[in-house]
Design a protein around this motif. Structure first.
Motif, mmCIF file in Angstrom:
data_model
loop_
_atom_site.group_PDB
_atom_site.id
_atom_site.type_symbol
_atom_site.label_atom_id
_atom_site.label_comp_id
_atom_site.label_asym_id
_atom_site.label_seq_id
_atom_site.Cartn_x
_atom_site.Cartn_y
_atom_site.Cartn_z
ATOM 1 N N TYR A 30 95.766 40.834 23.754
ATOM 2 C CA TYR A 30 95.460 40.784 22.322
ATOM 3 C C TYR A 30 96.237 41.864 21.566
ATOM 4 C CZ TYR A 30 92.841 41.552 18.015
ATOM 5 O OH TYR A 30 92.504 41.739 16.702
ATOM 6 N N GLU A 31 96.209 43.087 22.080
ATOM 7 C CA GLU A 31 96.908 44.192 21.413
ATOM 8 C C GLU A 31 98.424 43.975 21.398
ATOM 9 O OE1 GLU A 31 95.420 47.593 23.501
ATOM 10 O OE2 GLU A 31 93.512 47.555 22.415
ATOM 11 N N MET A 32 98.977 43.487 22.515
ATOM 12 C CA MET A 32 100.415 43.202 22.555
ATOM 13 C C MET A 32 100.769 42.081 21.584
ATOM 14 S SD MET A 32 101.563 43.652 26.558
ATOM 15 C CE MET A 32 100.955 42.059 27.000
ATOM 16 N N ALA A 33 99.919 41.047 21.542
ATOM 17 C CA ALA A 33 100.183 39.908 20.653
ATOM 18 C C ALA A 33 100.153 40.340 19.187
ATOM 19 C CB ALA A 33 99.164 38.805 20.900
ATOM 20 N N CYS A 34 99.221 41.209 18.834
ATOM 21 C CA CYS A 34 99.133 41.665 17.449
ATOM 22 C C CYS A 34 100.357 42.484 17.040
ATOM 23 C CB CYS A 34 97.872 42.500 17.239
ATOM 24 S SG CYS A 34 96.381 41.495 17.227
ATOM 25 N N SER A 35 100.941 43.187 17.983
ATOM 26 C CA SER A 35 102.078 44.025 17.626
ATOM 27 C C SER A 35 103.430 43.328 17.811
ATOM 28 C CB SER A 35 102.058 45.320 18.446
ATOM 29 O OG SER A 35 102.241 45.043 19.809
ATOM 30 N N GLN A 36 103.498 42.309 18.670
ATOM 31 C CA GLN A 36 104.795 41.723 19.008
ATOM 32 C C GLN A 36 105.023 40.310 18.487
ATOM 33 O OE1 GLN A 36 105.649 42.081 23.193
ATOM 34 N NE2 GLN A 36 104.807 44.143 23.293
ATOM 35 N N LEU A 37 103.970 39.581 18.185
ATOM 36 C CA LEU A 37 104.139 38.191 17.758
ATOM 37 C C LEU A 37 104.145 38.081 16.237
ATOM 38 C CD1 LEU A 37 101.763 36.367 20.265
ATOM 39 C CD2 LEU A 37 104.241 36.575 20.379
ATOM 40 N N GLN A 38 104.702 36.979 15.762
ATOM 41 C CA GLN A 38 104.732 36.723 14.327
ATOM 42 C C GLN A 38 103.316 36.535 13.805
ATOM 43 O OE1 GLN A 38 107.190 33.328 13.675
ATOM 44 N NE2 GLN A 38 109.048 34.323 14.415
ATOM 45 N N LYS A 39 103.143 36.767 12.535
ATOM 46 C CA LYS A 39 101.821 36.720 11.913
ATOM 47 C C LYS A 39 101.111 35.383 12.120
ATOM 48 C CE LYS A 39 99.323 39.321 9.123
ATOM 49 N NZ LYS A 39 98.697 40.531 9.614
ATOM 50 N N ASN A 40 101.857 34.287 12.092
ATOM 51 C CA ASN A 40 101.221 32.965 12.180
ATOM 52 C C ASN A 40 100.745 32.607 13.595
ATOM 53 O OD1 ASN A 40 103.843 32.688 13.120
ATOM 54 N ND2 ASN A 40 104.009 30.571 12.435
ATOM 55 N N VAL A 41 101.110 33.377 14.610
ATOM 56 C CA VAL A 41 100.626 33.097 15.974
ATOM 57 C C VAL A 41 99.815 34.253 16.547
ATOM 58 C CG1 VAL A 41 102.376 31.392 16.613
ATOM 59 C CG2 VAL A 41 102.819 33.816 16.988
ATOM 60 N N GLN A 42 99.515 35.259 15.727
ATOM 61 C CA GLN A 42 98.688 36.363 16.206
ATOM 62 C C GLN A 42 97.241 35.894 16.364
ATOM 63 O OE1 GLN A 42 99.137 39.578 13.469
ATOM 64 N NE2 GLN A 42 101.127 40.190 14.285
ATOM 65 N N PRO A 43 96.577 36.317 17.439
ATOM 66 C CA PRO A 43 95.179 35.918 17.633
ATOM 67 C C PRO A 43 94.252 36.632 16.657
ATOM 68 C CG PRO A 43 95.864 37.457 19.340
ATOM 69 C CD PRO A 43 97.074 37.140 18.531
ATOM 70 N N LYS A 44 93.123 35.991 16.344
ATOM 71 C CA LYS A 44 92.166 36.591 15.418
ATOM 72 C C LYS A 44 91.217 37.550 16.114
ATOM 73 C CE LYS A 44 92.352 32.952 12.059
ATOM 74 N NZ LYS A 44 92.017 31.598 11.807
ATOM 75 N N SER A 45 90.991 37.349 17.412
ATOM 76 C CA SER A 45 90.076 38.222 18.154
ATOM 77 C C SER A 45 90.403 38.153 19.645
ATOM 78 C CB SER A 45 88.632 37.785 17.927
ATOM 79 O OG SER A 45 88.423 36.510 18.513
ATOM 80 N N THR A 46 89.778 39.047 20.400
ATOM 81 C CA THR A 46 89.987 39.026 21.847
ATOM 82 C C THR A 46 89.363 37.786 22.473
ATOM 83 O OG1 THR A 46 88.031 40.402 22.149
ATOM 84 C CG2 THR A 46 90.157 41.519 22.122
ATOM 85 N N SER A 47 88.315 37.256 21.849
ATOM 86 C CA SER A 47 87.705 36.046 22.409
ATOM 87 C C SER A 47 88.640 34.847 22.274
ATOM 88 C CB SER A 47 86.353 35.754 21.766
ATOM 89 O OG SER A 47 86.499 35.483 20.402
#
Length: 88
Positions: A30-47
Protein backbone atom coordinates in the motif's frame (compact mmCIF):
# COMPACT_ATOMS: atom_id res chain seq x y z
CA UNK A 1 -15.89 -2.60 -15.21
CA UNK A 2 -16.39 -6.00 -13.64
CA UNK A 3 -14.87 -7.13 -10.35
CA UNK A 4 -12.48 -9.45 -12.20
CA UNK A 5 -11.26 -6.61 -14.39
CA UNK A 6 -10.85 -4.31 -11.38
CA UNK A 7 -8.91 -6.89 -9.38
CA UNK A 8 -6.77 -7.83 -12.36
CA UNK A 9 -5.85 -4.19 -12.98
CA UNK A 10 -5.07 -3.63 -9.30
CA UNK A 11 -2.96 -6.75 -8.93
CA UNK A 12 -1.02 -6.01 -12.11
CA UNK A 13 -0.16 -2.54 -10.83
CA UNK A 14 0.90 -3.95 -7.43
CA UNK A 15 3.02 -6.62 -9.10
CA UNK A 16 4.77 -3.94 -11.15
CA UNK A 17 6.24 -2.40 -7.98
CA UNK A 18 7.15 -5.70 -6.27
CA UNK A 19 10.66 -7.10 -6.57
CA UNK A 20 11.26 -10.81 -7.29
CA UNK A 21 12.35 -12.95 -4.33
CA UNK A 22 11.00 -10.36 -1.84
CA UNK A 23 8.03 -10.74 0.50
CA UNK A 24 5.78 -7.79 1.31
CA UNK A 25 2.92 -7.16 3.71
CA UNK A 26 -0.26 -5.52 2.42
CA UNK A 27 0.75 -2.34 4.29
CA UNK A 28 4.16 -2.24 2.57
CA UNK A 29 2.56 -2.70 -0.84
CA UNK A 30 0.00 0.00 0.00
CA UNK A 31 2.74 2.47 0.97
CA UNK A 32 4.79 1.68 -2.16
CA UNK A 33 1.70 1.99 -4.36
CA UNK A 34 0.82 5.39 -2.89
CA UNK A 35 4.29 6.73 -3.57
CA UNK A 36 5.09 5.05 -6.90
CA UNK A 37 1.85 4.60 -8.85
CA UNK A 38 -0.19 7.18 -10.71
CA UNK A 39 -3.05 8.81 -8.86
CA UNK A 40 -5.75 6.93 -10.77
CA UNK A 41 -4.43 3.48 -9.71
CA UNK A 42 -3.43 4.25 -6.12
CA UNK A 43 -5.33 2.16 -3.56
CA UNK A 44 -7.73 3.87 -1.17
CA UNK A 45 -6.83 1.70 1.84
CA UNK A 46 -4.79 -1.29 2.94
CA UNK A 47 -7.93 -3.42 2.82
CA UNK A 48 -8.23 -2.69 -0.91
CA UNK A 49 -4.70 -4.04 -1.36
CA UNK A 50 -5.35 -7.00 0.92
CA UNK A 51 -8.59 -7.97 -0.84
CA UNK A 52 -7.02 -7.77 -4.30
CA UNK A 53 -4.02 -9.84 -3.19
CA UNK A 54 -6.29 -12.45 -1.56
CA UNK A 55 -8.18 -12.69 -4.86
CA UNK A 56 -4.88 -13.09 -6.73
CA UNK A 57 -3.64 -15.72 -4.27
CA UNK A 58 -6.75 -17.87 -4.84
CA UNK A 59 -6.02 -17.76 -8.58
CA UNK A 60 -2.31 -18.49 -8.21
CA UNK A 61 -1.20 -15.08 -9.46
CA UNK A 62 0.80 -14.25 -6.31
CA UNK A 63 2.11 -16.39 -3.47
CA UNK A 64 1.21 -15.90 0.17
CA UNK A 65 2.87 -17.13 3.34
CA UNK A 66 2.28 -16.52 7.02
CA UNK A 67 -0.73 -16.65 9.31
CA UNK A 68 -3.99 -14.76 9.23
CA UNK A 69 -3.41 -11.06 9.76
CA UNK A 70 0.32 -11.38 9.08
CA UNK A 71 0.38 -12.53 5.47
CA UNK A 72 3.40 -11.78 3.30
CA UNK A 73 2.95 -11.70 -0.47
CA UNK A 74 5.50 -12.37 -3.21
CA UNK A 75 5.68 -12.82 -6.94
CA UNK A 76 5.11 -16.44 -7.97
CA UNK A 77 8.48 -16.82 -9.70
CA UNK A 78 11.81 -17.35 -8.10
CA UNK A 79 14.57 -15.81 -10.15
CA UNK A 80 17.48 -17.94 -11.07
CA UNK A 81 20.77 -16.46 -12.06
CA UNK A 82 21.49 -17.24 -15.69
CA UNK A 83 24.73 -16.76 -17.58
CA UNK A 84 26.85 -16.84 -14.49
CA UNK A 85 30.50 -16.35 -15.33
CA UNK A 86 32.39 -19.59 -15.17
CA UNK A 87 35.47 -19.82 -13.01
CA UNK A 88 37.87 -19.35 -15.87
Amino acid sequence: MTMVANNTRRVESYMSIMQPNQHYSAREIYEMACSQLQKNVQPKSTSTVSNALAWATRRGIVKRKGTSGRYRYSLPIELEVYNQPKGE
